[in-house]
Write a protein that holds these residues in place. Structure first.
Motif, mmCIF file in Angstrom:
data_model
loop_
_atom_site.group_PDB
_atom_site.id
_atom_site.type_symbol
_atom_site.label_atom_id
_atom_site.label_comp_id
_atom_site.label_asym_id
_atom_site.label_seq_id
_atom_site.Cartn_x
_atom_site.Cartn_y
_atom_site.Cartn_z
ATOM 1 N N GLN A 71 -61.238 41.237 25.061
ATOM 2 C CA GLN A 71 -60.394 41.282 26.256
ATOM 3 C C GLN A 71 -58.949 41.615 25.904
ATOM 4 O O GLN A 71 -58.301 42.418 26.586
ATOM 5 N N LEU A 72 -58.439 41.003 24.851
ATOM 6 C CA LEU A 72 -57.067 41.289 24.420
ATOM 7 C C LEU A 72 -56.923 42.746 23.988
ATOM 8 O O LEU A 72 -55.962 43.430 24.362
ATOM 9 N N LEU A 73 -57.888 43.227 23.211
ATOM 10 C CA LEU A 73 -57.847 44.621 22.765
ATOM 11 C C LEU A 73 -57.998 45.593 23.933
ATOM 12 O O LEU A 73 -57.370 46.657 23.936
ATOM 13 N N ASP A 74 -58.798 45.229 24.931
ATOM 14 C CA ASP A 74 -58.944 46.073 26.125
ATOM 15 C C ASP A 74 -57.607 46.259 26.828
ATOM 16 O O ASP A 74 -57.273 47.365 27.262
ATOM 17 N N VAL A 75 -56.828 45.188 26.945
ATOM 18 C CA VAL A 75 -55.509 45.285 27.584
ATOM 19 C C VAL A 75 -54.623 46.249 26.806
ATOM 20 O O VAL A 75 -53.968 47.122 27.382
ATOM 21 N N VAL A 76 -54.618 46.105 25.492
ATOM 22 C CA VAL A 76 -53.799 46.982 24.650
ATOM 23 C C VAL A 76 -54.265 48.436 24.788
ATOM 24 O O VAL A 76 -53.451 49.342 24.998
ATOM 25 N N GLU A 77 -55.563 48.658 24.691
ATOM 26 C CA GLU A 77 -56.100 50.020 24.758
ATOM 27 C C GLU A 77 -55.937 50.639 26.147
ATOM 28 O O GLU A 77 -55.559 51.801 26.272
ATOM 29 N N ASN A 78 -56.216 49.863 27.200
ATOM 30 C CA ASN A 78 -56.124 50.382 28.562
ATOM 31 C C ASN A 78 -54.697 50.747 28.950
ATOM 32 O O ASN A 78 -54.480 51.613 29.797
ATOM 33 N N ASN A 79 -53.732 50.095 28.328
ATOM 34 C CA ASN A 79 -52.326 50.392 28.601
ATOM 35 C C ASN A 79 -51.738 51.378 27.600
ATOM 36 O O ASN A 79 -50.536 51.654 27.640
ATOM 37 N N LYS A 80 -52.594 51.890 26.707
ATOM 38 C CA LYS A 80 -52.166 52.863 25.694
ATOM 39 C C LYS A 80 -50.895 52.407 24.972
ATOM 40 O O LYS A 80 -49.930 53.151 24.826
ATOM 41 N N VAL A 81 -50.934 51.151 24.552
ATOM 42 C CA VAL A 81 -49.800 50.526 23.884
ATOM 43 C C VAL A 81 -49.757 50.986 22.426
ATOM 44 O O VAL A 81 -50.783 51.043 21.750
ATOM 45 N N SER A 82 -48.564 51.303 21.945
ATOM 46 C CA SER A 82 -48.405 51.691 20.539
ATOM 47 C C SER A 82 -48.663 50.481 19.640
ATOM 48 O O SER A 82 -48.586 49.326 20.078
ATOM 49 N N VAL A 83 -48.951 50.768 18.392
ATOM 50 C CA VAL A 83 -49.244 49.696 17.436
ATOM 51 C C VAL A 83 -48.058 48.738 17.323
ATOM 52 O O VAL A 83 -48.241 47.514 17.357
ATOM 53 N N ASP A 84 -46.843 49.284 17.196
ATOM 54 C CA ASP A 84 -45.693 48.389 17.019
ATOM 55 C C ASP A 84 -45.444 47.531 18.252
ATOM 56 O O ASP A 84 -45.166 46.338 18.136
ATOM 57 N N LEU A 85 -45.604 48.105 19.456
ATOM 58 C CA LEU A 85 -45.428 47.299 20.666
ATOM 59 C C LEU A 85 -46.522 46.241 20.784
ATOM 60 O O LEU A 85 -46.251 45.093 21.152
ATOM 61 N N ALA A 86 -47.748 46.602 20.434
ATOM 62 C CA ALA A 86 -48.849 45.633 20.475
ATOM 63 C C ALA A 86 -48.576 44.471 19.523
ATOM 64 O O ALA A 86 -48.768 43.304 19.883
ATOM 65 N N LEU A 87 -48.101 44.772 18.306
ATOM 66 C CA LEU A 87 -47.811 43.714 17.344
ATOM 67 C C LEU A 87 -46.663 42.830 17.811
ATOM 68 O O LEU A 87 -46.716 41.604 17.654
ATOM 69 N N ILE A 88 -45.636 43.441 18.406
ATOM 70 C CA ILE A 88 -44.522 42.657 18.944
ATOM 71 C C ILE A 88 -45.021 41.729 20.054
ATOM 72 O O ILE A 88 -44.713 40.531 20.065
ATOM 73 N N ALA A 89 -45.796 42.274 20.987
ATOM 74 C CA ALA A 89 -46.285 41.476 22.113
ATOM 75 C C ALA A 89 -47.222 40.367 21.647
ATOM 76 O O ALA A 89 -47.123 39.219 22.108
ATOM 77 N N LEU A 90 -48.121 40.683 20.731
ATOM 78 C CA LEU A 90 -49.036 39.661 20.230
ATOM 79 C C LEU A 90 -48.288 38.603 19.421
ATOM 80 O O LEU A 90 -48.594 37.414 19.516
ATOM 81 N N GLY A 91 -47.300 39.025 18.642
ATOM 82 C CA GLY A 91 -46.477 38.067 17.901
ATOM 83 C C GLY A 91 -45.726 37.137 18.836
ATOM 84 O O GLY A 91 -45.665 35.918 18.610
#
Length: 74
Positions: free
Chosen positions: A18-38
């Motif tokens: 589910q978490l990865l789906d949100v990241v993928e569906n929003n086409k989030v960059s790796v750095d933004l995904a890491l910032i948000a998850l952090g």
């Protein structure tokens, strides 16, 4: 000795998907995904862990992350 979790693999995997789906569906960059998850991890620790053990929990989390990356190299 293996770590025994109180959560099933299915519970963990479903939440991760589910978490990865949100990241993928929003086409989030790796750095933004890491910032948000952090920030999410920081908020969860800050809001739910007693002040006297927050640093210990954060260190355990960081160590587990590093260990998982080391294990994936094998």
């Amino acid at each position: 000795m293996p770590i025994i979790s109180k959560y099933s693999n299915d519970e963990i995997n479903n939440l991760v998907e589910q978490l990865l789906d949100v990241v993928e569906n929003n086409k989030v960059s790796v750095d933004l995904a890491l910032i948000a998850l952090g920030n999410t991890v920081s908020n969860i620790i800050d809001d739910n862990i007693k002040p006297d053990i927050k640093e210990q929990i954060a260190k355990s989390f960081a160590d587990a992350l590093l260990n998982s990356l080391s294990a994936s190299k094998r």
